[in-house]
Design a protein around this motif. Structure first.
Motif, PDB file in Angstrom:
ATOM      1  N   ALA A 148     -26.900  33.657 -21.191  1.00 16.01           N
ATOM      2  CA  ALA A 148     -27.397  32.282 -21.105  1.00 16.01           C
ATOM      3  C   ALA A 148     -27.874  31.981 -19.695  1.00 16.01           C
ATOM      4  CB  ALA A 148     -26.306  31.288 -21.514  1.00 16.01           C
ATOM      5  N   GLY A 149     -28.706  30.956 -19.589  1.00 17.91           N
ATOM      6  CA  GLY A 149     -29.157  30.450 -18.304  1.00 17.91           C
ATOM      7  C   GLY A 149     -29.097  28.936 -18.315  1.00 17.91           C
ATOM      8  N   ASP A 150     -28.922  28.315 -17.155  1.00 15.51           N
ATOM      9  CA  ASP A 150     -28.751  26.861 -17.115  1.00 15.51           C
ATOM     10  C   ASP A 150     -30.023  26.119 -17.519  1.00 15.51           C
ATOM     11  OD1 ASP A 150     -30.375  25.905 -14.748  1.00 15.51           O
ATOM     12  OD2 ASP A 150     -29.095  27.328 -13.697  1.00 15.51           O
ATOM     13  N   ALA A 151     -29.893  24.807 -17.707  1.00 21.39           N
ATOM     14  CA  ALA A 151     -30.980  23.993 -18.254  1.00 21.39           C
ATOM     15  C   ALA A 151     -32.177  23.875 -17.329  1.00 21.39           C
ATOM     16  CB  ALA A 151     -30.454  22.599 -18.600  1.00 21.39           C
ATOM     17  N   ASP A 152     -31.981  24.106 -16.034  1.00 23.82           N
ATOM     18  CA  ASP A 152     -33.077  23.969 -15.074  1.00 23.82           C
ATOM     19  C   ASP A 152     -33.668  25.306 -14.644  1.00 23.82           C
ATOM     20  OD1 ASP A 152     -32.847  21.139 -14.975  1.00 23.82           O
ATOM     21  OD2 ASP A 152     -31.141  21.324 -13.616  1.00 23.82           O
ATOM     22  N   GLY A 153     -33.125  26.410 -15.142  1.00 24.82           N
ATOM     23  CA  GLY A 153     -33.608  27.710 -14.699  1.00 24.82           C
ATOM     24  C   GLY A 153     -33.404  27.919 -13.212  1.00 24.82           C
ATOM     25  N   SER A 154     -32.260  27.474 -12.709  1.00 23.54           N
ATOM     26  CA  SER A 154     -31.993  27.484 -11.263  1.00 23.54           C
ATOM     27  C   SER A 154     -31.839  28.892 -10.693  1.00 23.54           C
ATOM     28  CB  SER A 154     -30.715  26.688 -10.968  1.00 23.54           C
ATOM     29  OG  SER A 154     -30.794  25.387 -11.504  1.00 23.54           O
ATOM     30  N   VAL A 155     -31.375  29.829 -11.518  1.00 29.97           N
ATOM     31  CA  VAL A 155     -31.195  31.211 -11.090  1.00 29.97           C
ATOM     32  C   VAL A 155     -32.344  32.052 -11.648  1.00 29.97           C
ATOM     33  CG1 VAL A 155     -29.699  33.253 -11.234  1.00 29.97           C
ATOM     34  CG2 VAL A 155     -28.694  30.974 -11.021  1.00 29.97           C
ATOM     35  N   PRO A 156     -33.046  32.807 -10.813  1.00 30.30           N
ATOM     36  CA  PRO A 156     -34.089  33.692 -11.346  1.00 30.30           C
ATOM     37  C   PRO A 156     -33.489  34.628 -12.393  1.00 30.30           C
ATOM     38  CG  PRO A 156     -34.187  33.597  -8.946  1.00 30.30           C
ATOM     39  CD  PRO A 156     -32.921  32.911  -9.352  1.00 30.30           C
ATOM     40  N   PHE A 157     -34.073  34.637 -13.582  1.00 29.85           N
ATOM     41  CA  PHE A 157     -33.501  35.425 -14.681  1.00 29.85           C
ATOM     42  C   PHE A 157     -34.634  35.790 -15.634  1.00 29.85           C
ATOM     43  CE2 PHE A 157     -30.191  35.529 -18.319  1.00 29.85           C
ATOM     44  CZ  PHE A 157     -29.793  36.816 -17.965  1.00 29.85           C
ATOM     45  N   PHE A 158     -34.795  37.086 -15.876  1.00 28.54           N
ATOM     46  CA  PHE A 158     -35.895  37.569 -16.698  1.00 28.54           C
ATOM     47  C   PHE A 158     -35.366  38.477 -17.803  1.00 28.54           C
ATOM     48  CE2 PHE A 158     -37.389  36.682 -12.456  1.00 28.54           C
ATOM     49  CZ  PHE A 158     -38.588  36.018 -12.657  1.00 28.54           C
ATOM     50  N   TRP A 159     -36.131  38.522 -18.900  1.00 31.08           N
ATOM     51  CA  TRP A 159     -35.792  39.450 -19.966  1.00 31.08           C
ATOM     52  C   TRP A 159     -37.067  40.059 -20.516  1.00 31.08           C
ATOM     53  CZ3 TRP A 159     -33.973  37.025 -25.218  1.00 31.08           C
ATOM     54  CH2 TRP A 159     -34.826  35.985 -25.596  1.00 31.08           C
ATOM     55  N   GLY A 160     -36.924  41.256 -21.100  1.00 30.27           N
ATOM     56  CA  GLY A 160     -38.100  41.937 -21.601  1.00 30.27           C
ATOM     57  C   GLY A 160     -37.742  43.022 -22.602  1.00 30.27           C
ATOM     58  N   MET A 161     -38.787  43.665 -23.122  1.00 28.86           N
ATOM     59  CA  MET A 161     -38.658  44.699 -24.132  1.00 28.86           C
ATOM     60  C   MET A 161     -39.291  45.984 -23.598  1.00 28.86           C
ATOM     61  SD  MET A 161     -40.397  44.711 -27.950  1.00 28.86           S
ATOM     62  CE  MET A 161     -39.628  43.172 -28.436  1.00 28.86           C
ATOM     63  N   ASP A 162     -38.525  47.074 -23.576  1.00 33.84           N
ATOM     64  CA  ASP A 162     -39.077  48.324 -23.057  1.00 33.84           C
ATOM     65  C   ASP A 162     -39.830  49.067 -24.158  1.00 33.84           C
ATOM     66  OD1 ASP A 162     -37.204  49.619 -24.641  1.00 33.84           O
ATOM     67  OD2 ASP A 162     -36.106  50.535 -22.989  1.00 33.84           O
ATOM     68  N   SER A 163     -40.223  50.303 -23.894  1.00 30.59           N
ATOM     69  CA  SER A 163     -41.044  51.053 -24.839  1.00 30.59           C
ATOM     70  C   SER A 163     -40.319  51.396 -26.129  1.00 30.59           C
ATOM     71  CB  SER A 163     -41.549  52.343 -24.178  1.00 30.59           C
ATOM     72  OG  SER A 163     -40.458  53.166 -23.784  1.00 30.59           O
ATOM     73  N   ASP A 164     -38.973  51.366 -26.118  1.00 26.99           N
ATOM     74  CA  ASP A 164     -38.189  51.633 -27.332  1.00 26.99           C
ATOM     75  C   ASP A 164     -37.628  50.353 -27.939  1.00 26.99           C
ATOM     76  OD1 ASP A 164     -38.635  54.339 -27.284  1.00 26.99           O
ATOM     77  OD2 ASP A 164     -36.786  54.826 -26.216  1.00 26.99           O
ATOM     78  N   ASN A 165     -38.168  49.205 -27.518  1.00 29.90           N
ATOM     79  CA  ASN A 165     -37.729  47.892 -27.999  1.00 29.90           C
ATOM     80  C   ASN A 165     -36.300  47.551 -27.595  1.00 29.90           C
ATOM     81  OD1 ASN A 165     -40.237  47.568 -29.252  1.00 29.90           O
ATOM     82  ND2 ASN A 165     -39.503  48.424 -31.187  1.00 29.90           N
ATOM     83  N   ASN A 166     -35.813  48.174 -26.517  1.00 33.90           N
ATOM     84  CA  ASN A 166     -34.506  47.833 -25.981  1.00 33.90           C
ATOM     85  C   ASN A 166     -34.613  46.568 -25.137  1.00 33.90           C
ATOM     86  OD1 ASN A 166     -33.316  50.253 -27.026  1.00 33.90           O
ATOM     87  ND2 ASN A 166     -34.217  51.372 -25.313  1.00 33.90           N
ATOM     88  N   LEU A 167     -33.526  45.825 -25.052  1.00 34.20           N
ATOM     89  CA  LEU A 167     -33.491  44.579 -24.295  1.00 34.20           C
ATOM     90  C   LEU A 167     -33.139  44.847 -22.829  1.00 34.20           C
ATOM     91  CD1 LEU A 167     -33.461  41.448 -24.139  1.00 34.20           C
ATOM     92  CD2 LEU A 167     -31.048  41.546 -24.800  1.00 34.20           C
ATOM     93  N   VAL A 168     -33.952  44.311 -21.915  1.00 36.20           N
ATOM     94  CA  VAL A 168     -33.733  44.455 -20.480  1.00 36.20           C
ATOM     95  C   VAL A 168     -33.569  43.067 -19.878  1.00 36.20           C
ATOM     96  CG1 VAL A 168     -34.650  45.340 -18.302  1.00 36.20           C
ATOM     97  CG2 VAL A 168     -35.154  46.540 -20.450  1.00 36.20           C
ATOM     98  N   LEU A 169     -32.502  42.846 -19.100  1.00 35.26           N
ATOM     99  CA  LEU A 169     -32.232  41.563 -18.456  1.00 35.26           C
ATOM    100  C   LEU A 169     -31.942  41.783 -16.977  1.00 35.26           C
ATOM    101  CD1 LEU A 169     -29.841  41.039 -21.284  1.00 35.26           C
ATOM    102  CD2 LEU A 169     -31.270  39.071 -20.820  1.00 35.26           C
TER     103      LEU A 169
END
Length: 251
Positions: A148-169
């Motif tokens: 989870a991340g706070d309501a204002d996005g105060s902390v830089p936080f990214f997520w994505g999908m790699d070539s095998d559809n794995n979750l990266v955070l």
């Protein structure tokens, strides 16, 4: 901080995938090259491997002193936390924690309460946390992810999908882009993600989320950002107390 989970553990939203590219640069879980890369750019990093399920890693290198990174493990529950909680004292009392407990201890105890069929919906529990934060929790017993991340996005936080559809955070945009190419975006503000329930808003739990293409600082169209659809409404509910399944497999 960095966390990578196999698609069997945490399925990425399809909207994160950039359809203009055939695939991301590589698999973040294959042959150990990605964790080696992270270790090279984050001196003194510590990593924990969960086998085929994924791994987490963290470092205190160049961290923001106002948004420190914390790590803890309790009963096979691993948690990375970045930021600070403003109402930490009342939350310690609420969860019966000692005065020495910190933010990451609160997140773990909140998850344990939910997992064991606590009386409150997940969105209430996350919304009760006031402050600037982002966290990633992995329960190795049930192979469940909670982030989870706070309501204002105060902390830089990214997520994505790699070539095998794995979750990266990660809190590092460059690190996520290394594995995911253009198939990434900022983690949605005011939202939480679970292995079984996917992405939800804790600010507006009765509303659906809609995906919109995200353009990065270089002007490139990447993954998608998720925003609350004001016109929508969804049914919510918690598992019945006494049911065979616990929260982590239902929500």
């Amino acid at each position: 901080m960095l966390a990578v989970f196999d698609q069997a553990v945490a399925k990425c939203p399809e909207a994160l995938k950039n359809l203009d590219t055939d695939s991301a640069p590589f698999s973040a879980l294959r042959d150990g090259s990605f964790i080696k890369y992270f270790n090279s750019v984050q001196p003194d990093s510590v990593s924990l491997n969960f086998g085929s399920s994924g791994f987490i890693a963290y470092s205190s290198h160049e961290q923001n002193p106002l948004l420190p990174r914390l790590f803890s493990v309790v009963d096979d529950i691993f948690c990375l936390f970045q930021g600070h909680i403003e109402n930490i004292a009342p939350l310690k009392r609420q969860y019966g924690l000692t005065k020495t407990a910190n933010e990451v201890s609160i997140v773990i105890e909140a998850y344990r309460t939910l997992r064991d069929r606590g009386p409150y919906p997940v969105d209430h529990v996350v919304r009760d946390i006031n402050g600037k934060f982002a966290f990633v929790l992995y329960d190795s017993t049930s192979k469940s992810v909670f982030t989870a991340g706070d309501a204002d996005g105060s902390v830089p936080f990214f997520w994505g999908m790699d070539s095998d559809n794995n979750l990266v955070l990660s809190d590092d945009e460059v690190v996520v882009k290394k594995a995911c190419g253009k198939s990434f975006a900022p983690f949605p503000k005011g939202c939480f993600f679970t292995s079984s329930g996917g992405l939800r808003s804790f600010e507006f739990p009765q509303k659906e989320l809609k995906a919109t293409p995200w353009v990065d600082s270089l002007g490139e169209v990447c993954g998608a950002i998720f925003m609350v659809d004001e016109q929508s409404r969804k049914e919510t509910g918690m598992p019945r107390v006494g049911s065979a399944s616990n929260w982590s497999s239902q929500y």
